[in-house]
Design an enzyme around this catalytic site. Structure first.
Site, PDB file in Angstrom:
ATOM      1  N   ASP A 310     -47.713   9.570   0.842  1.00  0.00           N
ATOM      2  CA  ASP A 310     -48.513   8.561   0.193  1.00  0.00           C
ATOM      3  C   ASP A 310     -49.070   7.539   1.358  1.00  0.00           C
ATOM      4  OD1 ASP A 310     -47.499   5.784  -0.646  1.00  0.00           O
ATOM      5  OD2 ASP A 310     -45.640   5.823  -0.895  1.00  0.00           O
ATOM      6  N   GLU A 516     -42.520  -3.161  -2.705  1.00  0.00           N
ATOM      7  CA  GLU A 516     -41.802  -2.677  -1.751  1.00  0.00           C
ATOM      8  C   GLU A 516     -41.210  -3.019  -0.518  1.00  0.00           C
ATOM      9  OE1 GLU A 516     -45.129   0.476   0.074  1.00  0.00           O
ATOM     10  OE2 GLU A 516     -46.276  -0.100  -1.929  1.00  0.00           O
TER      11      GLU A 516
END
Length: 661
Positions: A310, A516
Site C-alpha cells: 500500500d 480511511e
C-alpha cells in the site's frame, strides 16, 4: 581442392547465416507475442541488469515523476493517489496524454519495458471528472446481484482504459466486522459468503477466464479490460474497535474461515495482483508477514500474480513510520512484496534495496521472483504489444449506458427498513401527484455527499460543482407529476412546517464524506444538523427519512417519529435511482449487507454472535412492488367487476358468431 574449399566456404556461410538468424531471433524473443509468456519472461529477465530489475519493483506517484526519472531509474510503475490528476480540470484526453508521456519514456530505455499505471478506481473511475460514480461496495453488497457487479466491473474497466490506464486498485474484498472502521463502506459486507460472491466484479474488470486456464495465473482479456487488485491482504476488516491500520486479533480458524476465503475466489478468477494491508495480524505488520504473503498466498494458494504494497506501506512496519527504513525494506521484500509503492522516496528505496542485495541480505532469487511476477502480468495483459493509449475510447467515460447501470445499482441497493407507522398503513411508494411536498436535509441536494469518499479528491467533496450527476432532489423533481409543488429547505423551522400544509416530507441526511482513518468513528452519529432535522420535520409532517451513509448509524432514538426509513448508503452520481424507487417505478429489493445495531455499545456485533440483538438483522429489507407489478397483481383477480364485463363481452361475441353462422 578448389571444389572442396568452395564447399567448405559454403558451409561456413550457411553456419554464419544460421547463427546470425538465431541471434536476431534470440534478441527479440521477449518481444514475440507468439511465444509463451513464460518463455518471454525468462528471456527478458536474463537480459536485465540488477538496476533494471530493481526499477521494475518501484511504483511512484505521477506528481513526483518526470520522463527523465522514468528513464534514469527504469521505473516499472506509476500511480495516481486520491486526487492526483494531470491538472485540476483534466479531460479524458489530458489523462491519455499524461500516461503516454511517461510510457514513451519507459519505452525509450534499453530494453523498452513498458511501465504499468495504477489508480484507485474503487466505485467507478472516481478520480476523473464526469466519470460514472457507482454506489460504494456496501451498497453493492445490499443488491446481492453478482451479474450487476460484474457489469459494473466491465463499465469501470472501460472508463479506466479510456484514460490510458491499465491497472485498477480494486476490488476491496475486506470482510468488515465493525462499522466503526472508516473503510467499512469499501467492504461488501460482514458475511464472508456475501463478499466471496461479489468477487465476480473481477471478471468484469479483467474479463472471463478461458476454459482450461491454470488456476492462480493472472488473466486480462484485452484493451478494454484492466488488471485488478484484491485488497487488503488480509483481515483488514477485523481490527480491534474498527481502528484503521490497527491490529486484528484472530485465531487461525477465524482467519481462514472469515477473512481468507474471498482471496481463494479472487485467485481462482485470475486476479492479477494482491495489495497488502496496513494493518497488523496478532501484532505483526502484514507488510512484514512472510508466512502469509509467501508461505500462504504464493505457496499454498499458488498465486502467480504480483503482490503490491500500500501507499508507503513498508514505512509503517516500524513505529514511528520510516524510523528504520533499511529494516522496512529488508522485512517487506523478504516477506514477499514484489512491487513497492514508494510514491515520493523512490530514490531512497532503490538505494536501500540495491545495498541489501549487494551485501547479500536479500538474494537475487528473491529479486528475480518479484520481477518475474511483475513481467508476467505485463505480458499477460498485452502491455508489450499495446503500451500506448489512444483517444478511441474517450466517450466511454460517463457514458449514458454506464450511468444506466449505476442507476440500476442505486435502485437495487436501497434497503427499506420501515414502511409506515403500522403494517396496514404503508407510506411507500409515494404518490407522484400531491399538492405540496417538502424535501429537507443536508444530503438532498449535494452530489459530493451522496458519492462519499474516494470521489474526485481522496476525502471526497461537498457540493455539486466538481463532477456531473443527478442529486436526489433533482431526481425527485424529475419524477413527480408537473402539478406537484416541490419545496426544498435544508433545515426548516417549526413555523414553516406548520404553515405550509405539506402532503408529506422527504428528509435526506447522513454522514459527510471521509476516507480511511478519517472515517474512524466511535459514536457513528448522523452529521449535524441531521438529527434535529429528523425530529423537527417528522414531528410535524408525515415523512420518509433517507440515510446517506457508508455504514449503519445511530437511528433508534428517532424511529418513533419516522414514518418510513430507507438506507441508501453512498449511491454515487445517479441519484435518480433513489427517486425511481421512492415513487414506485421500481420496487424495494435490497437487503442489509451488515447488521444495523441499536447502540454503539453493542459493537462489534455480527450475524451469528451470541450477543446478537440488532435493531435490524443482517439480510433484513422490506419489499414493495413496482408500479407495473402492482398493476398486474391488482388486476382481474382483485377487480371482479372487470371479470364480469369480460365474461359478458365473451358471451355476446359467442352468440353473435352463432347467429351469423
Amino acid at each position: 581442392m578448389i571444389r572442396m574449399m568452395s564447399m567448405s566456404l559454403l558451409w561456413m556461410v550457411v553456419v554464419l547465416w544460421w547463427l546470425v538468424v538465431a541471434t536476431m531471433a534470440d534478441d527479440f524473443l521477449y518481444k514475440d507475442q507468439n511465444q509463451p509468456v513464460a518463455a518471454r519472461v525468462k528471456d527478458l529477465l536474463g537480459r536485465m541488469t540488477m538496476e533494471e530489475k530493481i526499477g521494475q519493483m518501484v511504483q511512484i506517484e505521477q506528481l513526483a515523476a518526470t520522463p527523465d526519472i522514468m528513464r534514469h531509474y527504469f521505473i516499472g510503475s506509476l500511480l495516481s493517489g486520491g486526487g492526483s490528476v494531470p491538472n485540476p480540470h483534466a479531460t479524458v484526453v489530458d489523462w491519455v496524454d499524461m500516461v503516454n508521456k511517461f510510457q514513451n519514456a519507459s519505452l525509450s530505455t534499453r530494453l523498452g519495458i513498458p511501465m504499468i499505471y495504477g489508480i484507485d478506481a474503487v466505485h467507478g473511475h472516481n478520480n476523473v471528472i464526469n466519470a460514472t460514480i457507482f454506489p460504494h461496495n456496501i451498497g453493492l453488497g445490499a443488491t446481492r446481484d453478482t451479474d450487476l457487479v460484474k457489469r459494473i466491473g466491465a463499465a469501470t474497466a472501460s472508463e479506466v482504459r479510456a484514460t490510458g490506464i491499465p491497472y485498477a486498485f480494486a476490488p476491496c474484498i475486506a470482510v468488515c466486522r465493525d462499522p466503526r472502521w472508516g473503510r467499512c463502506y469499501e467492504s461488501y459486507g460482514e458475511d464472508t459468503k456475501l463478499v466471496e460472491s461479489m468477487t465476480e466484479i473481477i471478471l468484469g474488470l479483467q474479463g472471463d477466464i478461458p476454459e482450461g486456464s491454470r488456476l492462480g495465473v493472472p488473466y486480462v482479456a484485452g484493451k478494454d479490460k484492466v488488471a485488478a487488485c484484491a485488497k487488503h491482504f488480509v483481515a483488514d476488516g477485523g481490527t480491534t474497535h474498527g481502528i484503521d491500520e490497527n491490529n486484528t486479533v484472530v485465531n487461525e480458524h477465524d482467519l481462514l474461515s472469515i477473512h481468507m476465503p474471498p482471496y481463494y475466489d479472487s485467485i481462482i478468477k485470475g486476479v492479477s495482483t494482491v495489495m497488502v494491508s496496513y494493518s497488523s495480524l496478532n501484532g505483526l505488520r502484514m507488510h512484514a508477514n512472510g508466512d502469509l504473503i509467501t508461505g500462504y498466498l504464493k505457496g499454498q494458494l499458488d498465486f502467480k500474480g504480483f503482490v503490491i504494497s500500500d501507499w508507503e506501506g513498508i514505512d509503517r512496519i516500524t513505529s514511528p513510520p520510516h524510523s528504520n527504513y533499511t529494516y522496512s525494506v529488508l522485512a517487506s521484500i523478504s516477506a514477499g512484496i514484489d512491487l513497492v509503492m514508494a510514491p515520493n522516496n523512490y530514490v531512497e528505496f532503490i538505494n536501500e534495496l540495491t545495498s541489501l542485495v549487494k551485501n547479500k541480505f536479500i538474494s537475487m532469487d528473491r529479486i528475480d521472483d518479484a520481477v518475474t511476477r511483475i513481467l508476467r502480468v505485463k505480458f499477460t495483459m498485452g502491455l508489450f504489444e499495446n503500451p500506448l493509449a489512444d483517444y478511441s475510447m474517450v466517450n466511454e467515460v460517463g457514458s449514458q449506458a454506464h450511468r444506466e447501470i449505476a442507476r440500476e445499482a442505486v435502485r437495487k441497493s436501497l434497503v427499506l427498513l420501515k414502511n409506515g407507522k403500522t403494517v396496514d398503513d404503508p407510506m411507500l411508494p409515494l404518490p407522484k401527484m400531491s399538492s405540496k411536498v417538502l424535501v429537507a436535509g443536508s444530503h438532498a441536494d449535494n452530489l459530493g455527499y451522496q458519492c462519499g469518499g474516494w470521489t474526485i479528491g481522496w476525502q471526497g467533496f461537498s457540493g455539486n460543482e466538481n463532477t456531473t450527476g443527478t442529486t436526489i432532489l433533482n431526481g425527485i423533481k424529475s419524477v413527480v407529476d408537473p402539478i406537484t409543488e416541490i419545496t426544498y429547505m435544508e433545515n426548516p423551522n417549526t413555523e414553516f412546517l406548520k404553515s405550509n400544509n405539506f402532503s408529506y416530507a422527504i428528509v435526506v441526511v447522513g454522514e459527510h464524506p471521509y476516507t480511511e482513518v478519517f472515517g474512524d468513528s466511535s459514536n457513528l452519529t448522523i452529521a449535524d444538523p441531521g438529527p434535529s432535522i429528523i425530529t423537527n420535520v417528522c414531528g410535524n409532517v408525515k415523512c420518509v427519512v433517507v440515510i446517506i451513509s457508508g455504514r449503519p448509524v445511530v437511528i433508534e432514538p428517532y424511529m418513533s417519529v419516522i414514518d418510513a426509513l430507507v438506507a441508501a448508503w453512498l449511491p454515487g452520481t445517479e441519484g435518480q435511482g433513489v427517486a425511481d424507487v421512492l415513487f414506485g417505478d421500481h420496487g424495494f429489493t435490497g437487503k442489509l449487507s451488515r447488521t444495523w445495531f441499536k447502540n454503539v455499545d453493542q459493537l462489534p456485533m455480527n450475524i451469528g454472535d451470541p450477543h446478537y440483538d440488532p435493531l435490524f438483522p443482517f439480510g433484513f429489507g422490506l419489499t414493495t412492488k413496482s408500479m407495473t407489478e402492482r398493476s398486474i397483481s391488482g388486476g382481474i383477480a382483485t377487480r371482479p367487476f372487470v371479470l364480469a364485463i369480460l365474461v359478458s363481452v365473451f358471451i355476446s361475441l359467442s352468440l353473435s358468431r352463432r347467429h351469423i353462422a
